[in-house]
Write an enzyme that holds these catalytic residues in place. Structure first.
Site, PDB file in Angstrom:
ATOM      1  N   ASP A  11     -27.842  80.196  89.756  1.00 33.42           N
ATOM      2  CA  ASP A  11     -28.046  79.894  88.341  1.00 33.42           C
ATOM      3  C   ASP A  11     -29.465  80.299  87.942  1.00 33.42           C
ATOM      4  OD1 ASP A  11     -27.547  78.952  85.787  1.00 33.42           O
ATOM      5  OD2 ASP A  11     -27.163  76.878  86.386  1.00 33.42           O
ATOM      6  N   GLY A  12     -29.744  80.234  86.660  1.00 36.15           N
ATOM      7  CA  GLY A  12     -31.089  80.471  86.151  1.00 36.15           C
ATOM      8  C   GLY A  12     -31.754  79.153  85.815  1.00 36.15           C
ATOM      9  N   ALA A  13     -32.883  79.208  85.124  1.00 35.84           N
ATOM     10  CA  ALA A  13     -33.593  78.001  84.690  1.00 35.84           C
ATOM     11  C   ALA A  13     -34.428  78.334  83.465  1.00 35.84           C
ATOM     12  CB  ALA A  13     -34.481  77.458  85.805  1.00 35.84           C
ATOM     13  N   GLU A  57     -23.489  72.065  85.092  1.00 42.24           N
ATOM     14  CA  GLU A  57     -24.383  72.716  86.053  1.00 42.24           C
ATOM     15  C   GLU A  57     -24.800  71.727  87.142  1.00 42.24           C
ATOM     16  OE1 GLU A  57     -26.318  76.048  83.036  1.00 42.24           O
ATOM     17  OE2 GLU A  57     -27.383  74.174  83.391  1.00 42.24           O
TER      18      GLU A  57
END
EC number: 5.3.1.6
Length: 219
Positions: free
Chosen positions: A81-83, A103
């Protein structure tokens, strides 16, 4: 080099953490969109994915990748995942795309959290450049907002946004978070909060930073 190009570099580098014949966890957002595009090149090597948002589910299916329900798997090898922000210790703010609850669920299933970011997302203190999203049951919106003010934040209702779970989002501004784990638990204990966008209990095990010089991997 543009921010989008750096996201693509990080997303491409994340493929090295995808093992053959596994089901992987996939988050949501612009960097994850780049990752799913890259994942299509090895789609025949994996069993499929569990997605953290409807948008990611749709993109995975469009790429011909099988999508599993979180209840169908006992665990995942990796979650990618991203942030919106990330500290050197791997604590994150997530939820800019309003998928924070799912998430958290999918990332909790995984042995490792691989976080892909461009260098603009790296911070020393969470909350320095991005508001903290909090998913709230609609009837509790005003009450939760007052409690967030008492904690020192400036909550703003994200108008027109309904999460995949049917809830609303409060974005908390002017909120430097010096103790992410403690604040994550404090906010989650407010009645009416589903969860908040601090990922400190489930921090990133590996950070991939897309830069003009290539991908930098921090373990």
């Amino acid at each position: 080099m543009t921010q989008q190009e750096m996201k693509k570099i990080a997303a491409q580098a994340a493929l090295q953490f995808v093992k053959p014949d596994t089901i992987i966890g996939v988050g949501s957002g612009s960097t994850v969109n780049c990752f799913i595009d890259a994942l299509a090149s090895i789609k025949d090597e994996i069993k499929g994915a569990v997605a953290a948002s409807k948008a990611s589910e749709d993109q995975l299916r469009a790429m011909g990748i099988e999508v599993f329900n979180a209840n169908e798997v006992a665990g995942l090898d990796v979650y990618i995942d991203g942030a919106d922000e990330i500290t050197p210790q791997g604590a994150m703010i997530k939820g800019g795309g309003a998928a924070l609850t799912r998430e958290k669920i999918v990332s909790s299933l995984a042995k490792q959290f691989i976080c892909m970011v461009d260098s603009s997302k790296q911070v020393d203190v969470l909350g320095s450049s991005f508001p903290l999203p909090v998913e709230v049951i609609p009837m509790a919106r005003s009450y939760v907002a007052r409690q967030l003010v008492a904690l020192g934040g400036s909550p703003e209702y994200r108008e027109g946004v309904v999460t995949d779970n049917g809830n609303v989002i409060l974005d908390v501004h002017n909120f430097n978070i010096y103790e992410p784990l403690k604040m994550e638990h404090t906010i989650n204990n407010i009645a009416g909060v589903v969860t908040n966008g601090i990922f400190a209990q489930r921090y990133a095990n590996i950070i991939i930073v897309g830069t003009a010089e290539g991908a930098k991997i921090i373990k």
